[in-house]
Design a protein around this motif. Structure first.
Motif, PDB file in Angstrom:
ATOM      1  N   CYS A 194      39.862  41.413  51.112  1.00 26.06           N
ATOM      2  CA  CYS A 194      39.828  39.953  50.180  1.00 26.06           C
ATOM      3  C   CYS A 194      39.143  40.392  48.976  1.00 26.06           C
ATOM      4  O   CYS A 194      39.474  39.482  47.898  1.00 26.06           O
TER       5      CYS A 194
ATOM      6  N   SER B 185      50.781  36.755  42.231  1.00 27.96           N
ATOM      7  CA  SER B 185      51.236  36.249  43.799  1.00 27.96           C
ATOM      8  C   SER B 185      52.374  37.170  44.025  1.00 27.96           C
ATOM      9  O   SER B 185      52.692  37.482  45.174  1.00 27.96           O
TER      10      SER B 185
ATOM     11  N   THR C 243      47.644  38.927  48.628  1.00 30.01           N
ATOM     12  CA  THR C 243      47.171  37.657  48.748  1.00 30.01           C
ATOM     13  C   THR C 243      47.417  37.044  49.871  1.00 30.01           C
ATOM     14  O   THR C 243      46.555  36.060  50.319  1.00 30.01           O
TER      15      THR C 243
ATOM     16  N   GLU D 245      44.347  34.985  51.709  1.00 25.65           N
ATOM     17  CA  GLU D 245      44.317  33.526  52.100  1.00 25.65           C
ATOM     18  C   GLU D 245      44.321  33.215  53.444  1.00 25.65           C
ATOM     19  O   GLU D 245      43.690  32.262  53.942  1.00 25.65           O
TER      20      GLU D 245
ATOM     21  N   GLN E 156      36.629  32.366  44.158  1.00 25.84           N
ATOM     22  CA  GLN E 156      37.808  31.181  44.129  1.00 25.84           C
ATOM     23  C   GLN E 156      37.277  30.317  43.441  1.00 25.84           C
ATOM     24  O   GLN E 156      38.019  29.620  42.347  1.00 25.84           O
TER      25      GLN E 156
END
Length: 388
Positions: A259, A295, A302, A306, A324
């Motif tokens: 992450c 992306s 990603t 998420e 974020q």
């Protein structure tokens, strides 16, 4: 005649109350982190009473996954076949906003459904996308109606992925306008209209720790963090399972590293591409192109970042949430300069709508990374922001 006091006080809609509470918990905590005890507490009943309605957590999860999409299908079935895009998207938006707290389980958690249940859910969503597509085809002559329909639904569905506090009528109006902006965009593949951007190179794993991380990410993306074992990760790297612990104390540390890597790569990309940009409109075009390129380039990374962040402990999640928020603040600042009629919360909602567009449009394109696809999705993001 005697009356059972428990039966007399039991609400007739208890099953529905359970589903609503479970949807919130699954959405906020993730399927594996959620517990039947937590769900029953949200309804104000015992776990034993909950099991009288649902035999296990999976059965409850599968029911939750179907309830919202069934509502979407039902509300669209009530509309006349000639309904225009504004009316169709407005109906979808009202359902999504009303059930905002439970909507998050669709984007990532539905992958934990068994194959038959997942196939059924996809068929139902296909009906929703199909109905929006039909409305767009009647209204707009441009090609790519199905992509625009999926992206517009992504903008609407983004309301479940954040906690921006905003009045229901206000957010409904904002999301419908955003979705119509997506629907009216003209993302012709290969048009070359998106800003040209560069991404940082994918880190080359030069250490054993980096090799472990690189091997773990695709496994997490494919099977979900909980299902992947240290043994599988070790096998992918060519190590004994015990050797993993010399580099990561536990599997959660690998997830946190993934992450943080995702957040770092995105921040580097934004800094690199915004360096010489001075006009706010140009900045938003660069931000959209950068986020889309990132992306498509780092799809597995990603998706892991998420999907799995909700299951982390609060102390581990906080640095990721801060990253974020910093990223969103860059978008928000530029959007408010271009559209001064918005307030900060409205701008934030629209930025999230843009992110939702990328997820659903990317899925519709099977994340096939081509310049044309990147240009098309970047145009849809600008549409979501209300920028022609």
């Amino acid at each position: 005649m005697s009356i059972d006091p428990i039966a007399a006080t039991r609400p007739r809609n208890r099953r529905q109350l359970i589903i609503e509470a479970a949807g919130r918990v699954f959405s906020e905590r993730g399927y594996h982190a959620a517990s039947m005890e937590e769900i029953s507490a949200g309804v104000g009943i015992s776990a034993a009473a909950l099991y009288r309605h649902f035999p296990n957590k999976y059965a409850l999860f599968a029911e939750c996954a179907n309830v919202l999409v069934d509502r979407l299908v039902a509300v669209l079935d009530e509309l006349p076949g000639s309904a225009d895009p504004a009316r169709v998207l407005g109906a979808v938006t009202r359902v999504a906003v009303t059930h905002r707290a439970a909507g998050g389980l669709y984007r990532w958690e539905a992958r934990y459904l068994e194959h038959a249940d997942r196939r059924l859910l996809r068929a139902k969503f296909a009906r929703v996308v199909g109905r929006v597509t039909e409305a767009l085809e009647r209204e707009h002559a441009e090609p790519g109606a199905e992509l625009r329909a999926a992206a517009a639904l992504g903008a609407i569905g983004s309301i479940s992925m954040h906690h921006v506090s905003i009045a229901q009528r206000r957010v409904e109006s904002l999301l419908v306008a955003s979705a119509l902006g997506v629907a009216g965009a003209t993302p012709a593949p290969g048009a070359g209209g998106a800003a040209r951007v560069e991404l940082p190179a994918q880190p080359v794993p030069r250490t054993r720790r980096a090799e472990i991380l690189a091997a773990a990410v695709p496994l997490f993306a494919r099977d979900g963090f909980v299902k992947v074992t240290n043994g599988q990760i070790a096998e992918a790297v060519g190590l004994a399972p015990s050797a993993i612990y010399r580099h990561y104390p536990n599997k959660v540390d690998i997830l946190v590293a993934a992450c943080l890597q995702a957040a770092g790569l995105l921040a580097q990309a934004v800094d690199r591409n915004l360096g010489e940009v001075t006009e706010p409109r140009d900045a938003l075009e660069v931000l959209a192109a950068t986020y889309v390129a990132y992306s498509f380039e780092h799809t597995e990374l990603t998706s892991v970042a998420e999907a799995e962040v909700v299951g982390l402990r609060d102390d581990l999640r906080q640095p990721l949430i801060r990253a974020q928020r910093e990223h969103i603040a860059v978008w928000e600042q530029q959007l408010l300069l271009v559209r001064p009629e918005l307030d900060p919360r409205q701008a934030r909602v629209l930025v999230h709508a843009g992110f939702g567009v990328v997820v659903e449009a990317g899925r519709r394109l099977h994340w096939e990374d081509t310049p044309g696809h990147r240009d098309a999705v970047a145009a849809l993001v600008l549409g979501a922001l209300g920028l022609p």
